[in-house]
Motif scaffolding. Structure first.
Motif, PDB file in Angstrom:
ATOM      1  N   GLY A 434       0.815  -1.215   0.000  1.00  0.00           N
ATOM      2  CA  GLY A 434       0.000   0.000   0.000  1.00  0.00           C
ATOM      3  C   GLY A 434       0.849   1.264   0.000  1.00  0.00           C
ATOM      4  O   GLY A 434       0.563   2.206  -0.741  1.00  0.00           O
ATOM      5  N   ASN A 435       1.890   1.297   0.829  1.00  0.00           N
ATOM      6  CA  ASN A 435       2.769   2.472   0.860  1.00  0.00           C
ATOM      7  C   ASN A 435       3.452   2.701  -0.479  1.00  0.00           C
ATOM      8  O   ASN A 435       3.538   3.834  -0.971  1.00  0.00           O
ATOM      9  CB  ASN A 435       3.825   2.306   1.955  1.00  0.00           C
ATOM     10  N   LEU A 436       3.986   1.623  -1.059  1.00  0.00           N
ATOM     11  CA  LEU A 436       4.710   1.752  -2.321  1.00  0.00           C
ATOM     12  C   LEU A 436       3.814   2.255  -3.449  1.00  0.00           C
ATOM     13  O   LEU A 436       4.262   2.983  -4.338  1.00  0.00           O
ATOM     14  CB  LEU A 436       5.329   0.405  -2.705  1.00  0.00           C
ATOM     15  N   ILE A 437       2.536   1.890  -3.405  1.00  0.00           N
ATOM     16  CA  ILE A 437       1.614   2.303  -4.461  1.00  0.00           C
ATOM     17  C   ILE A 437       1.056   3.701  -4.206  1.00  0.00           C
ATOM     18  O   ILE A 437       0.966   4.532  -5.125  1.00  0.00           O
ATOM     19  CB  ILE A 437       0.460   1.290  -4.596  1.00  0.00           C
ATOM     20  N   LEU A 438       0.695   3.988  -2.947  1.00  0.00           N
ATOM     21  CA  LEU A 438      -0.078   5.198  -2.645  1.00  0.00           C
ATOM     22  C   LEU A 438       0.776   6.425  -2.343  1.00  0.00           C
ATOM     23  O   LEU A 438       0.394   7.544  -2.695  1.00  0.00           O
ATOM     24  CB  LEU A 438      -1.007   4.926  -1.455  1.00  0.00           C
ATOM     25  N   LEU A 439       1.927   6.254  -1.672  1.00  0.00           N
ATOM     26  CA  LEU A 439       2.735   7.418  -1.291  1.00  0.00           C
ATOM     27  C   LEU A 439       3.217   8.248  -2.478  1.00  0.00           C
ATOM     28  O   LEU A 439       3.225   9.488  -2.403  1.00  0.00           O
ATOM     29  CB  LEU A 439       3.934   6.960  -0.450  1.00  0.00           C
ATOM     30  N   PRO A 440       3.648   7.636  -3.579  1.00  0.00           N
ATOM     31  CA  PRO A 440       4.128   8.463  -4.696  1.00  0.00           C
ATOM     32  C   PRO A 440       3.035   9.193  -5.461  1.00  0.00           C
ATOM     33  O   PRO A 440       3.335   9.968  -6.373  1.00  0.00           O
ATOM     34  CB  PRO A 440       4.833   7.439  -5.611  1.00  0.00           C
ATOM     35  N   LEU A 441       1.752   8.967  -5.118  1.00  0.00           N
ATOM     36  CA  LEU A 441       0.665   9.657  -5.808  1.00  0.00           C
ATOM     37  C   LEU A 441       0.537  11.079  -5.267  1.00  0.00           C
ATOM     38  O   LEU A 441       0.277  11.272  -4.087  1.00  0.00           O
ATOM     39  CB  LEU A 441      -0.660   8.904  -5.605  1.00  0.00           C
ATOM     40  N   PRO A 442       0.709  12.102  -6.095  1.00  0.00           N
ATOM     41  CA  PRO A 442       0.640  13.492  -5.598  1.00  0.00           C
ATOM     42  C   PRO A 442      -0.689  13.815  -4.925  1.00  0.00           C
ATOM     43  O   PRO A 442      -0.734  14.628  -4.008  1.00  0.00           O
ATOM     44  CB  PRO A 442       0.846  14.325  -6.875  1.00  0.00           C
ATOM     45  N   SER A 443      -1.772  13.185  -5.359  1.00  0.00           N
ATOM     46  CA  SER A 443      -3.073  13.483  -4.773  1.00  0.00           C
ATOM     47  C   SER A 443      -3.213  12.953  -3.353  1.00  0.00           C
ATOM     48  O   SER A 443      -4.029  13.452  -2.571  1.00  0.00           O
ATOM     49  CB  SER A 443      -4.187  12.890  -5.643  1.00  0.00           C
ATOM     50  N   LEU A 444      -2.435  11.941  -2.992  1.00  0.00           N
ATOM     51  CA  LEU A 444      -2.487  11.359  -1.654  1.00  0.00           C
ATOM     52  C   LEU A 444      -1.238  11.701  -0.835  1.00  0.00           C
ATOM     53  O   LEU A 444      -1.320  12.088   0.320  1.00  0.00           O
ATOM     54  CB  LEU A 444      -2.630   9.833  -1.745  1.00  0.00           C
ATOM     55  N   HIS A 445      -0.071  11.511  -1.432  1.00  0.00           N
ATOM     56  CA  HIS A 445       1.252  11.618  -0.790  1.00  0.00           C
ATOM     57  C   HIS A 445       1.230  11.018   0.609  1.00  0.00           C
ATOM     58  O   HIS A 445       0.965   9.825   0.770  1.00  0.00           O
ATOM     59  CB  HIS A 445       1.791  13.059  -0.840  1.00  0.00           C
ATOM     60  N   ILE A 446       1.440  11.769   1.712  1.00  0.00           N
ATOM     61  CA  ILE A 446       1.586  11.156   3.035  1.00  0.00           C
ATOM     62  C   ILE A 446       0.278  10.534   3.529  1.00  0.00           C
ATOM     63  O   ILE A 446       0.297   9.631   4.381  1.00  0.00           O
ATOM     64  CB  ILE A 446       2.115  12.201   4.046  1.00  0.00           C
ATOM     65  N   ALA A 447      -0.864  10.972   3.014  1.00  0.00           N
ATOM     66  CA  ALA A 447      -2.133  10.350   3.388  1.00  0.00           C
ATOM     67  C   ALA A 447      -2.197   8.901   2.924  1.00  0.00           C
ATOM     68  O   ALA A 447      -2.946   8.098   3.486  1.00  0.00           O
ATOM     69  CB  ALA A 447      -3.300  11.143   2.807  1.00  0.00           C
ATOM     70  N   GLY A 448      -1.400   8.559   1.913  1.00  0.00           N
ATOM     71  CA  GLY A 448      -1.351   7.173   1.465  1.00  0.00           C
ATOM     72  C   GLY A 448      -0.870   6.232   2.553  1.00  0.00           C
ATOM     73  O   GLY A 448      -1.286   5.058   2.611  1.00  0.00           O
ATOM     74  N   ALA A 449       0.004   6.719   3.436  1.00  0.00           N
ATOM     75  CA  ALA A 449       0.465   5.889   4.550  1.00  0.00           C
ATOM     76  C   ALA A 449      -0.683   5.586   5.506  1.00  0.00           C
ATOM     77  O   ALA A 449      -0.781   4.480   6.051  1.00  0.00           O
ATOM     78  CB  ALA A 449       1.602   6.593   5.301  1.00  0.00           C
ATOM     79  N   GLY A 450      -1.570   6.550   5.724  1.00  0.00           N
ATOM     80  CA  GLY A 450      -2.738   6.320   6.569  1.00  0.00           C
ATOM     81  C   GLY A 450      -3.695   5.327   5.960  1.00  0.00           C
ATOM     82  O   GLY A 450      -4.231   4.447   6.651  1.00  0.00           O
ATOM     83  N   ALA A 451      -3.940   5.442   4.644  1.00  0.00           N
ATOM     84  CA  ALA A 451      -4.836   4.505   3.975  1.00  0.00           C
ATOM     85  C   ALA A 451      -4.275   3.086   4.011  1.00  0.00           C
ATOM     86  O   ALA A 451      -5.009   2.116   4.244  1.00  0.00           O
ATOM     87  CB  ALA A 451      -5.052   4.955   2.527  1.00  0.00           C
ATOM     88  N   ALA A 452      -2.972   2.952   3.789  1.00  0.00           N
ATOM     89  CA  ALA A 452      -2.344   1.632   3.819  1.00  0.00           C
ATOM     90  C   ALA A 452      -2.407   1.021   5.222  1.00  0.00           C
ATOM     91  O   ALA A 452      -2.598  -0.197   5.370  1.00  0.00           O
ATOM     92  CB  ALA A 452      -0.893   1.736   3.353  1.00  0.00           C
ATOM     93  N   THR A 453      -2.272   1.850   6.255  1.00  0.00           N
ATOM     94  CA  THR A 453      -2.360   1.354   7.635  1.00  0.00           C
ATOM     95  C   THR A 453      -3.749   0.818   7.940  1.00  0.00           C
ATOM     96  O   THR A 453      -3.903  -0.254   8.541  1.00  0.00           O
ATOM     97  CB  THR A 453      -2.007   2.482   8.622  1.00  0.00           C
ATOM     98  N   SER A 454      -4.793   1.535   7.540  1.00  0.00           N
ATOM     99  CA  SER A 454      -6.165   1.081   7.782  1.00  0.00           C
ATOM    100  C   SER A 454      -6.451  -0.224   7.048  1.00  0.00           C
ATOM    101  O   SER A 454      -7.077  -1.140   7.604  1.00  0.00           O
ATOM    102  CB  SER A 454      -7.159   2.157   7.354  1.00  0.00           C
ATOM    103  N   LEU A 455      -6.006  -0.330   5.817  1.00  0.00           N
ATOM    104  CA  LEU A 455      -6.200  -1.569   5.066  1.00  0.00           C
ATOM    105  C   LEU A 455      -5.466  -2.730   5.725  1.00  0.00           C
ATOM    106  O   LEU A 455      -5.995  -3.846   5.844  1.00  0.00           O
ATOM    107  CB  LEU A 455      -5.711  -1.377   3.630  1.00  0.00           C
ATOM    108  N   CYS A 456      -4.257  -2.467   6.195  1.00  0.00           N
ATOM    109  CA  CYS A 456      -3.442  -3.473   6.861  1.00  0.00           C
ATOM    110  C   CYS A 456      -4.168  -4.061   8.072  1.00  0.00           C
ATOM    111  O   CYS A 456      -4.289  -5.286   8.221  1.00  0.00           O
ATOM    112  CB  CYS A 456      -2.109  -2.848   7.278  1.00  0.00           C
ATOM    113  N   TYR A 457      -4.685  -3.214   8.952  1.00  0.00           N
ATOM    114  CA  TYR A 457      -5.300  -3.701  10.189  1.00  0.00           C
ATOM    115  C   TYR A 457      -6.693  -4.282   9.957  1.00  0.00           C
ATOM    116  O   TYR A 457      -7.150  -5.110  10.749  1.00  0.00           O
ATOM    117  CB  TYR A 457      -5.333  -2.591  11.235  1.00  0.00           C
ATOM    118  N   THR A 458      -7.359  -3.874   8.899  1.00  0.00           N
ATOM    119  CA  THR A 458      -8.639  -4.498   8.565  1.00  0.00           C
ATOM    120  C   THR A 458      -8.431  -5.958   8.177  1.00  0.00           C
ATOM    121  O   THR A 458      -9.162  -6.855   8.627  1.00  0.00           O
ATOM    122  CB  THR A 458      -9.322  -3.739   7.420  1.00  0.00           C
TER     123      THR A 458
END
Length: 537
Positions: A434-458
């Motif tokens: 999730g981090n590798l895919i989402l962090l480099p997206l300019p529309s998400l950037h650091i918020a991608g780490a939050g999205a990946a964390t939520s998916l991980c724990y789900t």
């Protein structure tokens, strides 16, 4: 000190956790206002290395000691429990020394090569001694938790939080107020914010020592004299057998904790790199932050994530984790007696209580992320703007994180400590991808780490629920446990958002507390109206 019931121990630990985390928030909030996103980037990088080594050295100790102590007391061999405490103090002191040495020797390589944040080096050095202190403290806490006496853990945590609050902030302010004198004695090139971060970390190390001092004093003056009344005359297990049993639990629990903290390490290793890639893809989008270079902007955004979003996000699981700690000896005892009725009742009660506490908090963070951060950090407008999207994504995963944390303690209590390791490794893979895919997206950037964390724990929570039911053979009424608080939480969050929008122009700074109060009342009413119907049906 007397043995406590499951409910008494739970209430005691929950009360301690609430007070501790309130003091922790009161420490982190003004600290973030003092250091800003850049300084919190140094603070967060130091904690990233600390948590990774702490996971290997100390995090599983209290659980291992608590489980073996509870089993020894249940079997009436209390002298075995006392020898276990002495043995654990010896082994874990050595492990703490090793962890501290690793942190000191590896600080430079970690800060430069892994975190890409060389200015965090001083903070890492100052934080290192707290590893040894934490290892010794974990033995005392685990021993009395195994005796179902949660008072030492609760009191020591409160003392630690209070000292951290006063010493950490005082040292940080003192450093910022006397910048020239402080920098004159530090290596050339050290920035004032890096020195202030290290000073705040120094308060954390001092607070760890204060917590240990409280535990030692309580052990000396109160102790476990009540055990003598129920001791049997069975021979004490040998040191070799006890060491084997101890490490048989400690190793998988430590690996599970390491796997859990690998999510933080992944954020450290990929966060600044991923955000830098996003900045280079669309520099114009990030010009609002006014930084001179992409690396400075990335460190600022990473500091906003760890210093603001993660700080607020961690408040909820840090409280609900006390439910798992309190349930561990009760579940271990019921499982050892093969009392499936008590095991099912206690397991369902702890999980439902976790959901009742975690779900509304998570929904509130997701729906009111910007408002919450603006209320807590009124002087950091830019940091709030940067951190709000990541807190929204993190809030979605609060419930799953809390449920999985409680389940991990319960799996450890029934002797299945390897399962949390496997489950966390699966979650870590999800987080990394999730981090590798989402962090480099300019529309998400650091918020991608939050999205990946939520998916991980789900993913982890779903797998952990299935694993616990399979291993214990008990049926947990998942729908009746989780659906009422989930629906009530949604109503709570929606009513809080509506109340905030209606009251914003009238109450000023009191708008958020008023909106939260409205949401809380709605939550209690909805939950109360749903649960009686469920119980009667």
């Amino acid at each position: 000190m007397k043995k406590q019931s499951l409910m008494t121990g739970t209430v005691l630990l929950l009360g301690s956790a609430v007070c501790t985390k309130l003091l922790g928030a009161l420490f982190k909030l003004p600290l973030t206002n003092l250091l800003g996103g850049t300084g919190m980037g140094y603070f967060g990088s130091a904690y990233g290395l600390f948590l990774m080594i702490y996971a290997l050295s100390a995090s599983g100790m209290s659980s291992a000691v608590a489980k073996l102590t509870a089993e020894a007391v249940a079997q009436g061999v209390c002298h075995t429990a006392r020898r276990l405490k002495s043995l654990s103090l010896l082994w874990f002191s050595l492990i703490g020394l090793l962890g501290t040495a690793i942190m000191l020797l590896g600080a430079k390589v970690f800060c430069v090569s892994v975190a890409e944040n060389p200015d965090a080096y001083l903070s890492v050095l100052v934080l290192a001694p707290s590893l040894l202190i934490s290892c010794v403290a974990a033995v005392y806490r685990g021993y009395y938790e195994g005796l179902r006496c949660m008072t030492p853990t609760a009191v020591s945590q409160l003392a630690e939080a209070a000292v951290r609050f006063f010493c950490g902030l005082w040292l940080c302010r003192l450093t910022l107020a006397n910048g020239e004198a402080v920098l004159a004695v530090l290596p050339e090139g050290t920035s004032l914010l890096a020195a202030a971060s290290a000073a705040a970390v120094g308060g954390v190390t001092i607070s760890s020592a204060a917590g240990l001092l409280v535990l030692v004093l309580m052990d000396l003056f109160c102790g476990d004299r009540s055990l003598q009344q129920s001791d049997s005359h069975e021979p004490c297990a040998s040191w070799r057998v006890q060491t084997k049993n101890l490490f048989a639990i400690l190793v998988p629990v430590a690996l599970g904790a390491l796997a859990s903290n690998l999510t933080s390490l992944i954020d450290l290793a990929t966060g600044i790199r991923g955000v830098t890639a996003a900045i280079l893809r669309d520099p114009q989008r990030f010009s609002v932050f006014g930084m001179e270079s992409a690396s400075q902007t990335a460190n600022f955004l990473f500091g906003c994530f760890t210093g603001l979003s993660v700080t607020v996000f961690n408040l909820v699981p840090s409280v609900t984790n006390m439910l798992g700690k309190s349930a561990l000896p009760a579940v271990a005892s019921a499982y050892a007696r093969r009392d499936s009725q008590t095991l099912a009742r206690d397991s369902a009660a702890v999980l439902e209580t976790t959901a009742i506490l975690a779900f509304p908090a998570g929904m509130g963070l997701a729906f009111l992320s910007r408002q919450i951060l603006a209320f807590l950090f009124p002087d950091r407008v830019l940091e709030v703007y940067a951190a709000a999207p990541s807190l929204m994504w993190l809030g979605i995963g609060v419930g799953a994180l809390c449920i999985s944390g409680t389940l991990f303690s319960m799996l450890q209590a029934i002797g299945k400590a390897r399962l949390p390791v496997c489950l966390m490794l699966i979650g870590v893979v999800v987080k990394l991808v999730g981090n590798l895919i989402l962090l480099p997206l300019p529309s998400l950037h650091i918020a991608g780490a939050g999205a990946a964390t939520s998916l991980c724990y789900t993913v982890i929570a779903v797998l952990a629920l299935r694993a616990y039911g399979r291993e214990t053979g008990i049926h947990l009424p998942l729908c009746s446990m989780f659906l009422p608080p989930a629906y009530a939480s949604l109503m709570c969050a929606m009513s809080a958002v509506l109340a905030h929008s209606l009251l914003e122009s009238h109450l000023g700074r009191l708008t958020l507390p008023a909106a939260v109060a409205v949401g809380g009342v709605v939550y209690l009413i909805v939950l109360r109206t749903i649960r009686p119907r469920r119980e009667k049906s």
